[in-house]
Design a protein around this motif. Sequence first.
Motif, short mmCIF file in Angstrom:
data_model
loop_
_atom_site.label_atom_id
_atom_site.label_comp_id
_atom_site.label_asym_id
_atom_site.label_seq_id
_atom_site.Cartn_x
_atom_site.Cartn_y
_atom_site.Cartn_z
N THR A 93 11.93 -27.25 5.46
CA THR A 93 12.57 -28.98 5.62
C THR A 93 13.60 -28.54 4.73
N GLU A 94 14.81 -29.35 4.94
CA GLU A 94 16.05 -29.48 4.61
C GLU A 94 15.42 -29.92 3.13
N ARG A 104 23.87 -21.99 5.35
CA ARG A 104 22.99 -21.15 5.08
C ARG A 104 21.41 -20.70 6.22
N ALA A 105 20.60 -21.39 5.54
CA ALA A 105 19.51 -22.62 6.33
C ALA A 105 19.29 -22.95 7.73
N LYS A 129 15.49 -15.73 6.68
CA LYS A 129 14.22 -16.09 8.16
C LYS A 129 12.69 -15.79 7.35
N PHE A 130 11.32 -16.90 7.40
CA PHE A 130 10.18 -17.01 7.35
C PHE A 130 9.76 -16.49 8.46
N LEU A 131 8.30 -15.65 8.20
CA LEU A 131 7.80 -15.79 8.81
C LEU A 131 6.12 -16.10 8.99
N LEU A 184 14.97 -23.14 10.01
CA LEU A 184 14.26 -23.28 9.18
C LEU A 184 13.28 -22.99 10.49
N PRO A 185 11.92 -22.25 9.48
CA PRO A 185 11.98 -22.43 7.91
C PRO A 185 12.10 -21.06 7.51
#
Length: 417
Positions: A170-171, A144-145, A191-193, A150-151
Motif C-alpha cells: 500500500t502507499e 515512482r511506486a 515491481k513485486f512478483l 503496487l505492490p
Amino acid sequence: MQHVLIANRAAIAVRAAQTCRKLGLETTALTALTDTQNTHVAWADHEVAVPGRGLPDTYDSAVRVLDAVDRSGVDCVYPGYGSLAENAEFVSGLEDRGVTFVGPTAAALRLAGSKAAAVETAHRVGIPVLPHAAGRGRTEVLARAREIGLPVVLKPEFGYGGQEVRVAHTESDVERAVAGGAADTSWYIEKFLPVNRVVGVGLAVDHQGTVLPLGERESLLVADGLKLLEAAPVAGVDARTVEAMRMDAARVARAFGLHNVMTVEFIVGPDCYYFLEVNGRLPLAYQMSEAQLDTDLVELQLRIARGESVASSEVPVDRALHCLEARLFVHPQELADFPAVGTLDHLELADVEGVSYAWSVDPARPVTYELILAQALATGADRATAARLVRAGLAESRVEGLRCYVEEILRRLNDAC
C-alpha cells in the motif's frame, strides 16, 4: 602475489588461510582489537590489528583496512564474502597502492553496486528486467511506486546483503519504508512478483573473459533479509529456462566488466525470469558449488587474481548431486547491543554422517562480531535426502543462549523441499 592480507574473520578467514598455505602464500590475518572471537588469527602467519567497535568501524572500514595494508606490507588482499568484497572505494585504494585485489576492479564494482545502474546495464544488453525506478524522499518515491503499480519492492539503491529490503503493498507501506531509512537514502523501486523464486547463477570469469559455470542454486527460506536455506540444483524451473539464465549471467558479467567469482541473481515468475542483481564476490553458499564441482573456489579466486587462465570445461558441474545448506544467522534482535552481542550458553553441532559444518565460534568466549554461528551442508542423490540430513543435524544440535533461526529452518525442512 606472495603475501596476502585476509580482510575478513571467522570461518571464511580460516578457510582462506588454509588455502593460501596450500599454495605456499604468506598470510596476515586482520583482527579488531575488540573482537573476542578472533579464532581465525591462529591460522595465519601474522596478524594486524585495527581499532574501533563494530563491523562498520573495523573489518568493513575501507579506511581502517587500507591502513592495515600499509602497515603489514602485503601485496594482495583477499576479502572473502564480506562487504569489502564489493566496496569500490576500498578496491580503488588498493589499485592506487599497486596491491592485488582478489575480485573485480573498482570500476566494475561501482556499476554493480548501484541497483538502478545495474538493471539498466542488464536491460541494455537484452536481459529481461522488471518495471523499476529510483527516487529520494517520500514524494518522489511514492510517485515512482504509483507509476510502477503496487505492490513494489523498496531497496536502498546502494544497499548490501538484503539490508532494509521491504515489500510495500500500500502507499502507507511505501511511506513507512521511506520514513524508516536515512534521510539521504536513494531508493530503488521494483515491481513485486507475488509468486516467484530467487535463483543465483554462479560463475567465474578470468582476465581473458573465459566464463566458467559454477552451478545454480535457489533460496528456500528468507527471513529478515537473510537467506537461511538454499538448495542446488534448482527445482521446479524447466531446464531450458535455467540454461537461458546461465547464458544471460555470462552476458551480464561481460557487460559489467566483472572478473573472478560472482553470482548473478534472477527472479523467476510463473512464465518468465528477470535480472535481479549481481554480487561480484564469493557467495556465502560457496561450499555448495564446491560440492558439485569438487574444487576449491578460494584457490580458483586466487589463481584468477594472479592472472591465470581457466578453461570453460576445466571444472564440470555435477548437477545430479543435490546440495542443501542451512545458515544459523544470529537473529537481528540479538544484535541490538552490537558488537557486544552476548554469550552462547551452549553450542554443540551434531555429528551426523553426511553433514558438514562451517564454523569457528568458541562457545567459551563472549560473542561480539558474530552475524552467523554456523552453516550446515548436506549432499545427496535427491533434495529430500539432503533435506533429511540437514534436518537431523540441526535437530540433534544444541544452540542455546542466542536465537539463530533453528526453529524456522526446521519448520521449512519439515515441508516438502
